[in-house]
Design an enzyme around this catalytic site. Structure first.
Site, PDB file in Angstrom:
ATOM      1  N   GLU A   1      -2.208  -4.261  -4.830  1.00  0.00           N
ATOM      2  CA  GLU A   1      -1.603  -3.505  -3.972  1.00  0.00           C
ATOM      3  C   GLU A   1      -2.332  -1.946  -4.747  1.00  0.00           C
ATOM      4  OE1 GLU A   1       0.077  -4.564  -1.978  1.00  0.00           O
ATOM      5  OE2 GLU A   1       0.863  -6.348  -2.690  1.00  0.00           O
ATOM      6  N   GLY A   2      -3.426  -1.832  -4.539  1.00  0.00           N
ATOM      7  CA  GLY A   2      -3.949  -0.736  -5.070  1.00  0.00           C
ATOM      8  C   GLY A   2      -4.288  -0.720  -6.806  1.00  0.00           C
TER       9      GLY A   2
END
Length: 563
Positions: free
Chosen positions: A435-436
Protein backbone atom coordinates in the site's frame (compact mmCIF):
# COMPACT_ATOMS: atom_id res chain seq x y z
CA UNK A 1 0.48 -19.66 25.01
CA UNK A 2 -2.98 -18.02 25.16
CA UNK A 3 -4.60 -16.70 21.98
CA UNK A 4 -4.88 -13.00 21.27
CA UNK A 5 -7.70 -11.21 23.07
CA UNK A 6 -8.90 -7.81 21.82
CA UNK A 7 -8.07 -5.00 24.26
CA UNK A 8 -11.65 -3.74 24.38
CA UNK A 9 -11.32 -2.00 27.77
CA UNK A 10 -8.34 0.03 26.54
CA UNK A 11 -10.04 0.74 23.23
CA UNK A 12 -13.19 2.00 24.94
CA UNK A 13 -11.14 4.19 27.28
CA UNK A 14 -9.29 5.88 24.43
CA UNK A 15 -12.40 6.29 22.28
CA UNK A 16 -14.80 7.47 24.95
CA UNK A 17 -12.86 8.87 27.92
CA UNK A 18 -10.05 10.52 25.94
CA UNK A 19 -11.49 11.29 22.47
CA UNK A 20 -15.14 11.48 23.61
CA UNK A 21 -16.34 9.68 20.50
CA UNK A 22 -19.62 8.93 22.26
CA UNK A 23 -20.30 12.69 22.21
CA UNK A 24 -18.67 13.63 18.89
CA UNK A 25 -20.40 11.03 16.72
CA UNK A 26 -24.05 11.43 17.87
CA UNK A 27 -23.69 15.17 17.17
CA UNK A 28 -23.43 14.35 13.45
CA UNK A 29 -26.81 14.06 11.68
CA UNK A 30 -25.83 10.73 10.07
CA UNK A 31 -25.20 9.20 13.50
CA UNK A 32 -27.88 10.89 15.59
CA UNK A 33 -29.12 7.51 16.80
CA UNK A 34 -25.64 6.12 17.49
CA UNK A 35 -25.18 6.57 21.23
CA UNK A 36 -22.38 5.44 23.52
CA UNK A 37 -24.22 2.26 24.51
CA UNK A 38 -24.52 1.15 20.89
CA UNK A 39 -20.88 1.95 20.16
CA UNK A 40 -19.78 0.02 23.22
CA UNK A 41 -22.00 -2.94 22.38
CA UNK A 42 -20.61 -3.17 18.84
CA UNK A 43 -17.04 -3.15 20.18
CA UNK A 44 -17.89 -5.83 22.72
CA UNK A 45 -19.51 -8.13 20.16
CA UNK A 46 -16.67 -7.53 17.70
CA UNK A 47 -14.16 -8.52 20.37
CA UNK A 48 -16.06 -11.75 21.10
CA UNK A 49 -16.27 -12.72 17.44
CA UNK A 50 -12.59 -12.02 16.83
CA UNK A 51 -11.46 -13.90 19.94
CA UNK A 52 -13.74 -16.91 19.47
CA UNK A 53 -13.78 -17.38 15.68
CA UNK A 54 -10.74 -15.74 14.07
CA UNK A 55 -7.91 -15.87 16.63
CA UNK A 56 -7.92 -19.69 17.03
CA UNK A 57 -7.01 -20.02 13.33
CA UNK A 58 -3.78 -18.02 13.60
CA UNK A 59 -1.34 -20.94 13.78
CA UNK A 60 -3.35 -22.96 11.22
CA UNK A 61 -2.96 -20.11 8.76
CA UNK A 62 0.81 -20.24 9.02
CA UNK A 63 1.14 -24.00 8.61
CA UNK A 64 0.00 -25.45 6.27
CA UNK A 65 -0.93 -22.09 4.75
CA UNK A 66 -2.57 -21.73 1.33
CA UNK A 67 -2.26 -24.42 -1.33
CA UNK A 68 -2.09 -23.93 -5.10
CA UNK A 69 -3.70 -26.63 -7.23
CA UNK A 70 -3.73 -26.11 -11.01
CA UNK A 71 -5.12 -22.59 -10.89
CA UNK A 72 -7.22 -23.11 -7.76
CA UNK A 73 -6.22 -21.80 -4.34
CA UNK A 74 -7.25 -23.58 -1.16
CA UNK A 75 -7.11 -21.53 2.03
CA UNK A 76 -6.12 -23.14 5.36
CA UNK A 77 -8.61 -25.35 7.22
CA UNK A 78 -11.33 -23.35 8.93
CA UNK A 79 -10.71 -20.10 7.01
CA UNK A 80 -13.69 -20.41 4.66
CA UNK A 81 -16.13 -21.25 7.47
CA UNK A 82 -14.85 -18.33 9.57
CA UNK A 83 -15.21 -15.95 6.64
CA UNK A 84 -18.76 -17.18 5.94
CA UNK A 85 -19.67 -16.50 9.57
CA UNK A 86 -18.01 -13.08 9.31
CA UNK A 87 -19.98 -11.77 6.36
CA UNK A 88 -23.24 -13.40 7.32
CA UNK A 89 -23.02 -11.71 10.73
CA UNK A 90 -22.81 -8.35 8.93
CA UNK A 91 -19.31 -7.30 9.97
CA UNK A 92 -18.06 -6.19 6.51
CA UNK A 93 -21.11 -3.93 6.13
CA UNK A 94 -20.51 -2.08 9.39
CA UNK A 95 -19.72 1.35 7.87
CA UNK A 96 -21.46 0.94 4.50
CA UNK A 97 -24.53 3.02 3.66
CA UNK A 98 -27.90 1.58 4.61
CA UNK A 99 -29.18 2.01 1.04
CA UNK A 100 -26.46 -0.43 -0.04
CA UNK A 101 -27.38 -2.98 2.61
CA UNK A 102 -24.89 -1.65 5.16
CA UNK A 103 -25.40 -0.68 8.78
CA UNK A 104 -24.48 2.99 8.39
CA UNK A 105 -22.22 3.04 11.46
CA UNK A 106 -19.13 5.27 11.88
CA UNK A 107 -15.90 4.40 10.06
CA UNK A 108 -13.95 4.52 13.30
CA UNK A 109 -15.78 1.39 14.48
CA UNK A 110 -14.66 -0.44 11.36
CA UNK A 111 -11.12 0.73 12.03
CA UNK A 112 -11.16 -0.72 15.54
CA UNK A 113 -12.65 -3.97 14.22
CA UNK A 114 -9.83 -4.38 11.70
CA UNK A 115 -7.22 -3.60 14.32
CA UNK A 116 -8.64 -6.50 16.35
CA UNK A 117 -8.76 -8.79 13.33
CA UNK A 118 -5.16 -8.03 12.38
CA UNK A 119 -3.93 -8.76 15.88
CA UNK A 120 -5.88 -12.02 15.95
CA UNK A 121 -5.00 -13.37 12.51
CA UNK A 122 -3.30 -11.12 9.98
CA UNK A 123 -3.33 -13.71 7.20
CA UNK A 124 -7.09 -14.29 7.44
CA UNK A 125 -7.80 -10.55 7.71
CA UNK A 126 -6.07 -9.86 4.39
CA UNK A 127 -9.13 -11.34 2.62
CA UNK A 128 -11.74 -8.77 3.74
CA UNK A 129 -9.19 -5.98 4.19
CA UNK A 130 -9.90 -4.31 0.83
CA UNK A 131 -13.67 -4.59 0.92
CA UNK A 132 -14.47 -1.14 2.20
CA UNK A 133 -12.01 0.53 -0.17
CA UNK A 134 -13.50 -1.33 -3.12
CA UNK A 135 -16.96 -0.38 -1.93
CA UNK A 136 -16.08 3.32 -1.73
CA UNK A 137 -14.35 3.21 -5.12
CA UNK A 138 -17.34 1.65 -6.87
CA UNK A 139 -19.86 3.80 -5.02
CA UNK A 140 -18.18 7.05 -6.07
CA UNK A 141 -16.98 6.15 -9.56
CA UNK A 142 -18.99 3.18 -10.85
CA UNK A 143 -21.85 3.33 -13.33
CA UNK A 144 -25.38 2.68 -12.12
CA UNK A 145 -25.33 -0.69 -13.89
CA UNK A 146 -22.11 -1.77 -12.18
CA UNK A 147 -23.36 -0.57 -8.82
CA UNK A 148 -26.65 -2.43 -9.16
CA UNK A 149 -24.78 -5.65 -9.92
CA UNK A 150 -21.81 -5.51 -7.55
CA UNK A 151 -22.10 -2.83 -4.86
CA UNK A 152 -24.41 -4.57 -2.38
CA UNK A 153 -22.50 -7.86 -2.62
CA UNK A 154 -19.20 -6.07 -1.98
CA UNK A 155 -20.74 -4.11 0.88
CA UNK A 156 -22.02 -7.28 2.53
CA UNK A 157 -18.78 -9.18 1.92
CA UNK A 158 -20.62 -11.90 0.00
CA UNK A 159 -18.11 -11.24 -2.79
CA UNK A 160 -14.52 -10.28 -2.05
CA UNK A 161 -12.47 -7.79 -4.07
CA UNK A 162 -8.88 -7.25 -5.17
CA UNK A 163 -6.78 -4.27 -6.16
CA UNK A 164 -4.73 -5.19 -9.26
CA UNK A 165 -2.07 -2.53 -9.66
CA UNK A 166 1.44 -3.95 -9.61
CA UNK A 167 3.18 -5.48 -12.63
CA UNK A 168 6.64 -7.10 -12.70
CA UNK A 169 8.22 -3.89 -14.03
CA UNK A 170 5.82 -1.41 -12.41
CA UNK A 171 5.74 -1.30 -8.61
CA UNK A 172 5.74 2.13 -7.04
CA UNK A 173 5.86 3.68 -10.54
CA UNK A 174 2.40 2.64 -11.71
CA UNK A 175 2.71 4.81 -14.81
CA UNK A 176 4.81 2.01 -16.34
CA UNK A 177 1.86 -0.41 -16.33
CA UNK A 178 1.31 -2.16 -19.69
CA UNK A 179 -1.94 -4.08 -19.18
CA UNK A 180 -4.27 -3.29 -22.09
CA UNK A 181 -8.04 -2.77 -22.20
CA UNK A 182 -9.63 -2.81 -25.68
CA UNK A 183 -13.17 -1.35 -26.00
CA UNK A 184 -15.98 -3.50 -27.44
CA UNK A 185 -19.16 -2.54 -29.27
CA UNK A 186 -21.33 -3.44 -26.28
CA UNK A 187 -19.49 -1.01 -23.95
CA UNK A 188 -17.36 -3.66 -22.28
CA UNK A 189 -13.58 -4.06 -22.58
CA UNK A 190 -11.23 -6.96 -23.17
CA UNK A 191 -8.39 -6.83 -20.68
CA UNK A 192 -5.01 -8.48 -21.26
CA UNK A 193 -1.92 -8.42 -19.08
CA UNK A 194 -0.31 -9.75 -15.91
CA UNK A 195 -0.43 -8.44 -12.36
CA UNK A 196 1.71 -9.58 -9.44
CA UNK A 197 1.46 -9.40 -5.64
CA UNK A 198 -2.35 -9.57 -5.76
CA UNK A 199 -3.66 -10.40 -2.30
CA UNK A 200 -6.60 -12.79 -2.54
CA UNK A 201 -6.49 -12.94 -6.33
CA UNK A 202 -7.86 -16.48 -6.12
CA UNK A 203 -9.28 -18.41 -3.14
CA UNK A 204 -12.17 -20.55 -1.91
CA UNK A 205 -13.66 -18.06 0.56
CA UNK A 206 -16.36 -16.63 -1.76
CA UNK A 207 -17.99 -17.76 -5.00
CA UNK A 208 -17.03 -14.61 -6.88
CA UNK A 209 -14.05 -12.24 -6.71
CA UNK A 210 -14.32 -8.70 -8.07
CA UNK A 211 -11.00 -7.54 -9.54
CA UNK A 212 -10.35 -3.81 -9.89
CA UNK A 213 -7.63 -3.52 -12.53
CA UNK A 214 -5.48 -0.64 -13.76
CA UNK A 215 -5.05 -0.85 -17.54
CA UNK A 216 -4.38 1.32 -20.57
CA UNK A 217 -6.80 1.85 -23.46
CA UNK A 218 -5.52 1.96 -27.04
CA UNK A 219 -4.00 5.35 -27.85
CA UNK A 220 -3.84 6.41 -24.21
CA UNK A 221 -0.81 8.56 -23.36
CA UNK A 222 2.18 7.06 -21.59
CA UNK A 223 2.53 7.49 -17.84
CA UNK A 224 -0.08 7.63 -15.08
CA UNK A 225 -2.49 9.89 -17.01
CA UNK A 226 -3.06 7.10 -19.53
CA UNK A 227 -4.35 4.61 -16.97
CA UNK A 228 -8.00 3.76 -16.47
CA UNK A 229 -9.67 1.53 -13.90
CA UNK A 230 -11.70 -1.54 -14.84
CA UNK A 231 -13.87 -4.05 -13.02
CA UNK A 232 -13.30 -7.64 -14.13
CA UNK A 233 -15.11 -10.32 -12.08
CA UNK A 234 -14.03 -13.91 -11.68
CA UNK A 235 -17.55 -15.01 -12.65
CA UNK A 236 -19.65 -13.21 -15.25
CA UNK A 237 -23.34 -12.52 -14.74
CA UNK A 238 -24.40 -15.68 -16.57
CA UNK A 239 -22.29 -17.74 -14.16
CA UNK A 240 -19.55 -18.53 -16.67
CA UNK A 241 -15.89 -18.20 -15.71
CA UNK A 242 -14.15 -15.06 -16.95
CA UNK A 243 -10.71 -15.50 -18.50
CA UNK A 244 -8.91 -14.40 -15.34
CA UNK A 245 -6.30 -16.91 -14.23
CA UNK A 246 -4.11 -17.39 -11.19
CA UNK A 247 -0.78 -18.68 -12.50
CA UNK A 248 0.81 -19.24 -9.09
CA UNK A 249 0.94 -18.07 -5.49
CA UNK A 250 4.10 -16.67 -3.97
CA UNK A 251 6.15 -18.45 -1.34
CA UNK A 252 6.55 -15.71 1.24
CA UNK A 253 8.38 -14.83 4.44
CA UNK A 254 5.07 -14.55 6.27
CA UNK A 255 1.32 -14.21 5.74
CA UNK A 256 1.08 -17.84 4.67
CA UNK A 257 -2.66 -17.75 5.31
CA UNK A 258 -3.16 -15.12 2.59
CA UNK A 259 -2.61 -16.14 -1.05
CA UNK A 260 -0.44 -13.60 -2.88
CA UNK A 261 -1.20 -14.31 -6.50
CA UNK A 262 0.25 -13.81 -9.96
CA UNK A 263 -2.84 -13.00 -12.04
CA UNK A 264 -3.18 -13.23 -15.81
CA UNK A 265 -5.97 -11.43 -17.64
CA UNK A 266 -6.35 -13.23 -20.97
CA UNK A 267 -8.75 -11.10 -23.02
CA UNK A 268 -10.92 -10.96 -19.90
CA UNK A 269 -14.26 -9.17 -19.93
CA UNK A 270 -14.42 -6.00 -17.88
CA UNK A 271 -16.06 -2.60 -17.58
CA UNK A 272 -14.52 0.79 -16.96
CA UNK A 273 -14.99 2.36 -13.54
CA UNK A 274 -15.00 6.16 -13.82
CA UNK A 275 -13.59 8.27 -16.63
CA UNK A 276 -10.93 7.26 -19.13
CA UNK A 277 -7.43 8.20 -18.02
CA UNK A 278 -8.49 8.78 -14.43
CA UNK A 279 -7.93 5.30 -13.08
CA UNK A 280 -5.48 6.40 -10.41
CA UNK A 281 -7.95 8.98 -9.11
CA UNK A 282 -10.57 6.26 -8.69
CA UNK A 283 -8.05 3.79 -7.26
CA UNK A 284 -6.76 6.26 -4.69
CA UNK A 285 -10.17 6.12 -3.00
CA UNK A 286 -9.14 2.56 -2.18
CA UNK A 287 -5.53 3.42 -1.43
CA UNK A 288 -6.25 6.05 1.22
CA UNK A 289 -8.67 3.79 3.08
CA UNK A 290 -6.23 0.91 2.74
CA UNK A 291 -3.33 2.92 4.19
CA UNK A 292 -5.18 3.70 7.40
CA UNK A 293 -6.18 0.05 7.62
CA UNK A 294 -2.49 -0.86 7.30
CA UNK A 295 -1.59 1.53 10.11
CA UNK A 296 -4.13 -0.25 12.30
CA UNK A 297 -2.61 -3.58 11.24
CA UNK A 298 0.69 -2.41 12.71
CA UNK A 299 -1.00 -1.53 16.00
CA UNK A 300 -2.93 -4.80 16.16
CA UNK A 301 0.15 -6.90 15.42
CA UNK A 302 2.22 -5.07 18.03
CA UNK A 303 -0.55 -5.53 20.59
CA UNK A 304 -0.67 -9.27 19.79
CA UNK A 305 3.10 -9.54 20.22
CA UNK A 306 2.96 -7.57 23.49
CA UNK A 307 0.22 -9.83 24.86
CA UNK A 308 2.32 -12.91 24.21
CA UNK A 309 5.45 -11.35 25.71
CA UNK A 310 3.64 -10.08 28.80
CA UNK A 311 1.98 -13.45 29.44
CA UNK A 312 5.30 -15.27 29.04
CA UNK A 313 7.08 -12.81 31.34
CA UNK A 314 4.50 -13.40 34.06
CA UNK A 315 5.14 -17.15 34.01
CA UNK A 316 8.82 -17.56 33.18
CA UNK A 317 11.10 -17.58 36.24
CA UNK A 318 14.84 -16.87 35.97
CA UNK A 319 17.29 -15.77 38.70
CA UNK A 320 16.51 -13.33 41.47
CA UNK A 321 15.39 -9.88 40.32
CA UNK A 322 17.52 -6.87 41.40
CA UNK A 323 16.29 -5.58 44.75
CA UNK A 324 14.59 -8.85 45.72
CA UNK A 325 14.75 -9.69 49.41
CA UNK A 326 16.62 -12.72 50.69
CA UNK A 327 14.41 -15.66 51.32
CA UNK A 328 12.05 -14.82 48.42
CA UNK A 329 13.33 -17.74 46.40
CA UNK A 330 16.10 -18.37 43.92
CA UNK A 331 14.16 -17.12 40.91
CA UNK A 332 11.55 -14.51 40.06
CA UNK A 333 9.14 -14.08 37.15
CA UNK A 334 11.15 -12.23 34.53
CA UNK A 335 8.55 -9.45 34.42
CA UNK A 336 10.18 -8.24 37.67
CA UNK A 337 13.52 -7.78 35.91
CA UNK A 338 14.13 -4.19 34.74
CA UNK A 339 15.41 -5.25 31.31
CA UNK A 340 12.15 -7.07 30.56
CA UNK A 341 9.96 -4.43 32.16
CA UNK A 342 11.65 -1.82 29.99
CA UNK A 343 10.69 -3.66 26.80
CA UNK A 344 7.10 -4.21 27.86
CA UNK A 345 6.50 -0.66 29.09
CA UNK A 346 8.07 0.91 26.01
CA UNK A 347 6.04 -1.15 23.54
CA UNK A 348 2.90 -0.54 25.60
CA UNK A 349 3.59 3.19 25.25
CA UNK A 350 3.81 2.85 21.47
CA UNK A 351 0.58 0.83 21.29
CA UNK A 352 -1.46 3.24 23.39
CA UNK A 353 -0.17 6.44 21.81
CA UNK A 354 -0.45 5.23 18.22
CA UNK A 355 -3.87 3.75 18.92
CA UNK A 356 -5.14 7.15 20.09
CA UNK A 357 -3.79 8.85 16.95
CA UNK A 358 -5.33 6.21 14.68
CA UNK A 359 -8.71 6.49 16.40
CA UNK A 360 -8.55 10.27 16.15
CA UNK A 361 -7.91 9.88 12.41
CA UNK A 362 -10.86 7.50 12.13
CA UNK A 363 -13.08 10.11 13.81
CA UNK A 364 -11.76 12.77 11.43
CA UNK A 365 -12.73 10.53 8.49
CA UNK A 366 -16.26 10.44 9.85
CA UNK A 367 -16.25 14.21 10.36
CA UNK A 368 -14.89 14.79 6.83
CA UNK A 369 -17.79 12.82 5.41
CA UNK A 370 -20.68 13.78 7.66
CA UNK A 371 -20.12 17.10 9.47
CA UNK A 372 -22.71 19.73 8.41
CA UNK A 373 -20.14 22.58 8.47
CA UNK A 374 -18.07 22.73 5.26
CA UNK A 375 -15.11 24.34 7.02
CA UNK A 376 -15.02 21.55 9.61
CA UNK A 377 -15.22 18.95 6.85
CA UNK A 378 -12.28 20.62 5.11
CA UNK A 379 -10.23 20.69 8.33
CA UNK A 380 -10.96 17.00 8.90
CA UNK A 381 -9.91 16.16 5.35
CA UNK A 382 -6.72 18.16 5.87
CA UNK A 383 -5.95 16.14 9.00
CA UNK A 384 -6.48 12.84 7.18
CA UNK A 385 -4.36 13.88 4.20
CA UNK A 386 -1.40 14.81 6.40
CA UNK A 387 -1.64 12.27 9.20
CA UNK A 388 -2.50 9.12 7.21
CA UNK A 389 0.99 8.74 5.62
CA UNK A 390 2.57 9.39 9.02
CA UNK A 391 0.49 6.68 10.66
CA UNK A 392 0.93 4.17 7.84
CA UNK A 393 4.70 4.51 8.18
CA UNK A 394 5.27 4.85 11.91
CA UNK A 395 2.68 2.24 12.98
CA UNK A 396 4.00 -0.42 10.62
CA UNK A 397 7.64 0.28 11.44
CA UNK A 398 6.90 -0.03 15.13
CA UNK A 399 4.67 -3.04 14.51
CA UNK A 400 7.67 -4.90 13.11
CA UNK A 401 10.48 -3.58 15.32
CA UNK A 402 8.29 -3.70 18.42
CA UNK A 403 7.24 -7.30 17.71
CA UNK A 404 10.93 -8.15 17.38
CA UNK A 405 11.58 -6.54 20.78
CA UNK A 406 8.71 -8.57 22.26
CA UNK A 407 10.29 -11.73 20.83
CA UNK A 408 13.41 -10.81 22.83
CA UNK A 409 11.44 -11.34 26.04
CA UNK A 410 11.22 -15.05 25.18
CA UNK A 411 14.95 -15.47 24.64
CA UNK A 412 15.64 -18.61 22.62
CA UNK A 413 12.05 -19.79 23.00
CA UNK A 414 10.92 -16.85 20.89
CA UNK A 415 12.91 -18.10 17.93
CA UNK A 416 11.07 -21.42 17.72
CA UNK A 417 7.59 -21.82 16.30
CA UNK A 418 5.69 -23.31 19.22
CA UNK A 419 5.27 -19.98 21.03
CA UNK A 420 3.83 -18.13 18.01
CA UNK A 421 5.76 -14.90 18.49
CA UNK A 422 8.07 -15.46 15.51
CA UNK A 423 5.03 -15.68 13.21
CA UNK A 424 3.96 -12.19 14.23
CA UNK A 425 7.43 -10.84 13.45
CA UNK A 426 7.35 -12.45 10.00
CA UNK A 427 3.77 -11.46 9.24
CA UNK A 428 4.28 -7.83 10.28
CA UNK A 429 7.26 -7.16 8.00
CA UNK A 430 5.22 -6.75 4.82
CA UNK A 431 3.15 -3.89 6.24
CA UNK A 432 6.14 -1.58 5.74
CA UNK A 433 6.08 -2.40 2.02
CA UNK A 434 2.56 -2.75 0.65
CA UNK A 435 0.00 0.00 0.00
CA UNK A 436 2.91 2.34 -0.71
CA UNK A 437 6.28 1.71 0.92
CA UNK A 438 7.13 3.72 4.01
CA UNK A 439 9.68 5.66 1.98
CA UNK A 440 6.91 6.62 -0.47
CA UNK A 441 4.76 7.72 2.49
CA UNK A 442 7.54 10.01 3.71
CA UNK A 443 8.06 11.59 0.29
CA UNK A 444 4.30 11.98 -0.11
CA UNK A 445 4.09 13.80 3.22
CA UNK A 446 6.99 16.21 2.81
CA UNK A 447 7.37 16.77 -0.93
CA UNK A 448 3.71 16.61 -1.97
CA UNK A 449 1.68 17.72 1.04
CA UNK A 450 3.83 19.94 3.27
CA UNK A 451 6.31 21.86 1.13
CA UNK A 452 4.04 22.99 -1.76
CA UNK A 453 2.22 25.43 0.55
CA UNK A 454 5.26 26.20 2.68
CA UNK A 455 3.95 24.09 5.56
CA UNK A 456 0.75 26.09 6.08
CA UNK A 457 -1.56 23.07 6.15
CA UNK A 458 0.62 21.27 8.69
CA UNK A 459 0.90 24.45 10.77
CA UNK A 460 -2.91 24.67 10.83
CA UNK A 461 -3.21 21.08 12.08
CA UNK A 462 -0.61 21.69 14.79
CA UNK A 463 -2.32 24.91 15.84
CA UNK A 464 -5.65 23.11 16.19
CA UNK A 465 -4.01 20.52 18.46
CA UNK A 466 -2.48 23.25 20.60
CA UNK A 467 -5.93 24.70 21.24
CA UNK A 468 -6.98 21.32 22.65
CA UNK A 469 -3.99 20.94 24.95
CA UNK A 470 -1.81 23.67 26.48
CA UNK A 471 1.38 21.75 27.17
CA UNK A 472 4.91 23.18 27.10
CA UNK A 473 6.80 20.13 25.71
CA UNK A 474 4.18 19.73 22.97
CA UNK A 475 4.38 23.42 22.03
CA UNK A 476 8.18 23.21 21.85
CA UNK A 477 8.11 20.19 19.54
CA UNK A 478 5.51 21.80 17.31
CA UNK A 479 7.57 25.01 17.17
CA UNK A 480 10.65 23.03 16.17
CA UNK A 481 8.66 21.32 13.40
CA UNK A 482 7.49 24.67 12.05
CA UNK A 483 11.04 25.98 12.09
CA UNK A 484 12.57 23.07 10.21
CA UNK A 485 9.64 23.05 7.76
CA UNK A 486 10.34 26.70 6.90
CA UNK A 487 14.02 25.86 6.35
CA UNK A 488 13.19 22.95 4.04
CA UNK A 489 10.70 25.07 2.10
CA UNK A 490 13.22 27.90 1.72
CA UNK A 491 15.82 25.50 0.29
CA UNK A 492 13.57 24.72 -2.71
CA UNK A 493 15.64 21.62 -3.34
CA UNK A 494 13.66 18.50 -4.40
CA UNK A 495 16.67 16.29 -3.73
CA UNK A 496 16.94 17.60 -0.17
CA UNK A 497 13.21 17.05 0.35
CA UNK A 498 13.53 13.38 -0.65
CA UNK A 499 16.67 12.87 1.45
CA UNK A 500 15.08 14.48 4.50
CA UNK A 501 11.65 12.87 4.11
CA UNK A 502 12.16 9.81 6.35
CA UNK A 503 13.55 11.84 9.25
CA UNK A 504 10.85 14.49 8.78
CA UNK A 505 7.99 11.97 8.87
CA UNK A 506 9.48 10.33 11.94
CA UNK A 507 9.74 13.71 13.68
CA UNK A 508 6.12 14.55 12.87
CA UNK A 509 5.04 11.16 14.21
CA UNK A 510 6.96 11.61 17.45
CA UNK A 511 5.56 15.11 17.96
CA UNK A 512 2.03 13.76 17.48
CA UNK A 513 2.78 10.86 19.82
CA UNK A 514 3.87 13.33 22.51
CA UNK A 515 0.60 15.19 22.07
CA UNK A 516 -1.34 11.91 22.26
CA UNK A 517 0.27 10.94 25.55
CA UNK A 518 -0.50 14.31 27.08
CA UNK A 519 -4.13 13.82 26.11
CA UNK A 520 -4.15 10.34 27.65
CA UNK A 521 -2.56 11.38 30.95
CA UNK A 522 -4.91 14.34 31.38
CA UNK A 523 -8.04 12.28 30.75
CA UNK A 524 -9.92 10.43 33.50
CA UNK A 525 -7.81 7.63 35.01
CA UNK A 526 -4.73 9.03 33.27
CA UNK A 527 -2.76 9.02 36.51
CA UNK A 528 -3.57 5.37 37.30
CA UNK A 529 -0.67 2.87 37.06
CA UNK A 530 -2.17 1.36 33.89
CA UNK A 531 -1.61 4.63 32.00
CA UNK A 532 1.08 6.36 34.08
CA UNK A 533 3.61 3.55 33.60
CA UNK A 534 3.68 3.57 29.79
CA UNK A 535 3.42 7.38 29.85
CA UNK A 536 6.67 7.49 31.80
CA UNK A 537 8.25 5.09 29.28
CA UNK A 538 7.15 7.34 26.42
CA UNK A 539 8.72 10.42 28.01
CA UNK A 540 11.94 8.64 28.97
CA UNK A 541 12.61 6.23 26.10
CA UNK A 542 10.61 7.30 23.02
CA UNK A 543 10.12 11.05 22.81
CA UNK A 544 13.84 11.98 23.18
CA UNK A 545 14.27 10.60 19.65
CA UNK A 546 12.50 13.75 18.43
CA UNK A 547 15.57 15.88 19.24
CA UNK A 548 17.82 13.47 17.35
CA UNK A 549 15.62 13.76 14.25
CA UNK A 550 15.61 17.54 14.58
CA UNK A 551 19.40 17.56 14.75
CA UNK A 552 19.61 15.50 11.55
CA UNK A 553 17.12 17.74 9.73
CA UNK A 554 18.83 20.95 10.85
CA UNK A 555 22.18 19.63 9.67
CA UNK A 556 20.68 18.74 6.29
CA UNK A 557 19.28 22.27 6.03
CA UNK A 558 22.68 23.77 6.87
CA UNK A 559 21.58 25.05 10.25
CA UNK A 560 23.79 24.89 13.37
CA UNK A 561 23.05 21.97 15.66
CA UNK A 562 22.41 24.30 18.60
CA UNK A 563 19.51 26.02 16.83
Amino acid sequence: MPSYRPSTDDQRHLLFDVLQADRVLPALPAFAEVDGDLLSQVLEEAGKFVADVVAPLQAVGDAPGCKFDNGRVLTPPGFAAAYRAFWQAGWPALACATEDGGQGLPWVLEGVLYEMLSGANHGWTMAPGLLHGAYECLKHHGSEELKSTYLARIASGEWLATMCLTEPHAGSDLGLARTQAVPQADGSFRISGSKIFISGGEHDLTDNIVHLVLAREPGAPAGPKGLSLFLAPKLLQDGSRNTVHCDRIEEKMGLHGSPTCVMRFDNATGWRVGDAGRGLNAMFVMMNAARLHVALQGIGLLDAAWQKAEAYAQERTQMRAPGALRGEGAADPIIRHPAVRRILDTERAWIDGLRLLAYRTGLELDLAKHHPDASRRAAAQQWCSLVTPVLKSICTEQGFSGASRCLQVFGGHGYVKEWGIEQIVRDSRVTMIYEGTNEIQAIDLLARKVLPDGGQALAAVLASLETELDDAPTRERFAALREVTRALAAAQDPTLACEAADDYLRAVGLALLGWAWERITRAPAGSSPRWAQPAAAARLRILPEFEMRMAILRTQCGQPLAA
